[in-house]
Design a protein around this motif. Structure first.
Motif, mmCIF file in Angstrom:
data_model
loop_
_atom_site.group_PDB
_atom_site.id
_atom_site.type_symbol
_atom_site.label_atom_id
_atom_site.label_comp_id
_atom_site.label_asym_id
_atom_site.label_seq_id
_atom_site.Cartn_x
_atom_site.Cartn_y
_atom_site.Cartn_z
ATOM 1 N N ILE A 6 -17.834 31.982 48.100
ATOM 2 C CA ILE A 6 -17.736 31.028 47.002
ATOM 3 C C ILE A 6 -18.209 29.283 47.603
ATOM 4 O O ILE A 6 -17.511 29.159 48.677
ATOM 5 C CB ILE A 6 -16.656 30.996 46.368
ATOM 6 N N TRP A 7 -19.015 28.853 46.960
ATOM 7 C CA TRP A 7 -19.429 27.555 47.418
ATOM 8 C C TRP A 7 -18.425 26.678 46.983
ATOM 9 O O TRP A 7 -17.987 26.638 45.736
ATOM 10 C CB TRP A 7 -20.805 27.170 47.090
ATOM 11 N N GLU A 8 -17.976 25.797 47.758
ATOM 12 C CA GLU A 8 -16.961 24.642 47.394
ATOM 13 C C GLU A 8 -17.955 23.151 47.692
ATOM 14 O O GLU A 8 -18.345 23.070 48.992
ATOM 15 C CB GLU A 8 -15.791 24.847 48.026
ATOM 16 N N PRO A 9 -17.796 22.141 46.787
ATOM 17 C CA PRO A 9 -18.519 21.066 47.147
ATOM 18 C C PRO A 9 -17.726 20.189 47.927
ATOM 19 O O PRO A 9 -16.330 20.560 48.242
ATOM 20 C CB PRO A 9 -18.541 20.403 45.598
ATOM 21 N N ASP A 10 -18.482 19.398 48.692
ATOM 22 C CA ASP A 10 -17.978 18.473 49.756
ATOM 23 C C ASP A 10 -16.719 17.552 49.067
ATOM 24 O O ASP A 10 -17.023 16.939 47.971
ATOM 25 C CB ASP A 10 -18.971 17.615 50.168
ATOM 26 N N PRO A 11 -15.577 17.657 49.552
ATOM 27 C CA PRO A 11 -14.438 16.847 48.944
ATOM 28 C C PRO A 11 -14.819 15.349 48.937
ATOM 29 O O PRO A 11 -13.985 14.714 47.985
ATOM 30 C CB PRO A 11 -13.292 17.277 49.649
ATOM 31 N N THR B 81 -17.636 13.794 48.410
ATOM 32 C CA THR B 81 -18.676 13.349 47.409
ATOM 33 C C THR B 81 -18.443 13.891 46.030
ATOM 34 O O THR B 81 -18.724 13.580 45.202
ATOM 35 C CB THR B 81 -20.146 13.719 47.910
ATOM 36 N N GLY B 82 -17.493 15.044 45.804
ATOM 37 C CA GLY B 82 -17.350 15.686 44.687
ATOM 38 C C GLY B 82 -18.343 16.734 44.321
ATOM 39 O O GLY B 82 -18.762 17.393 45.005
ATOM 40 N N ASP B 83 -18.793 16.598 43.105
ATOM 41 C CA ASP B 83 -19.815 17.252 42.631
ATOM 42 C C ASP B 83 -21.166 17.048 43.336
ATOM 43 O O ASP B 83 -21.614 15.924 43.667
ATOM 44 C CB ASP B 83 -20.085 17.306 41.029
ATOM 45 N N VAL B 84 -22.129 17.970 43.382
ATOM 46 C CA VAL B 84 -23.580 17.811 43.655
ATOM 47 C C VAL B 84 -24.223 17.425 42.569
ATOM 48 O O VAL B 84 -24.324 17.919 41.604
ATOM 49 C CB VAL B 84 -23.997 19.009 44.480
ATOM 50 N N GLU B 85 -25.020 16.463 43.027
ATOM 51 C CA GLU B 85 -26.279 15.692 41.962
ATOM 52 C C GLU B 85 -27.473 16.710 41.976
ATOM 53 O O GLU B 85 -27.916 17.009 43.183
ATOM 54 C CB GLU B 85 -26.613 14.389 42.626
ATOM 55 N N LEU B 86 -27.723 17.128 41.017
ATOM 56 C CA LEU B 86 -28.937 17.911 40.845
ATOM 57 C C LEU B 86 -30.352 17.319 40.211
ATOM 58 O O LEU B 86 -30.129 16.534 39.664
ATOM 59 C CB LEU B 86 -28.674 19.131 39.870
#
Length: 125
Positions: free
Chosen positions: A113-118, A120-125
């Motif tokens: 399971i992928w966890e975003p970088d703490p 930066t938070g969410d990944v911008e798409l």
């Protein structure tokens, strides 16, 4: 008297194989030197035939060098950013090209399971 004439004949015939063996050795050595010379001539012929193609390839690489450096400079930062976003390339399937030209790279179902970088938070798409 005939017996006396036979003795030198026998001695002469028994000496011949020894001479023939010595000649075989020099013939063999001469054969190897001829083969060596033939191999040298063959390699020189190949090099003379390949020289124009090698010169053309060298010129092409000289022309492509600046273009490749420019490509690496333009694409390099974007590729580095992509690698920072992707945790491990082995966790993804092969890219798919959709009918509209979009390219999708799906995450493998068996990947962790992928966890975003703490930070930066969410990944911008």
């Amino acid at each position: 008297m005939k017996q006396i004439a036979i003795i030198p004949l026998v001695i002469a015939l028994t000496g011949q194989p020894a001479l023939a063996q010595e000649q075989d050795t020099t013939d063999t050595e001469e054969g190897f030197s001829l083969m060596e010379e033939g191999a040298r001539l063959f390699m020189r012929g190949i090099m003379s035939e390949m020289e124009p193609a090698l010169d053309e390839m060298r010129q092409s690489l000289d022309e492509l060098g600046p273009a490749f450096a420019e490509f690496a400079q333009a694409v390099g930062p974007a590729f580095a950013e992509l690698l920072d976003t992707v945790d491990d390339i082995r966790n993804y399937d092969a890219p798919e090209i959709l009918p509209n030209g979009d390219i999708i790279i799906r995450r493998s179902p068996d990947a962790p399971i992928w966890e975003p970088d703490p930070d930066t938070g969410d990944v911008e798409l």
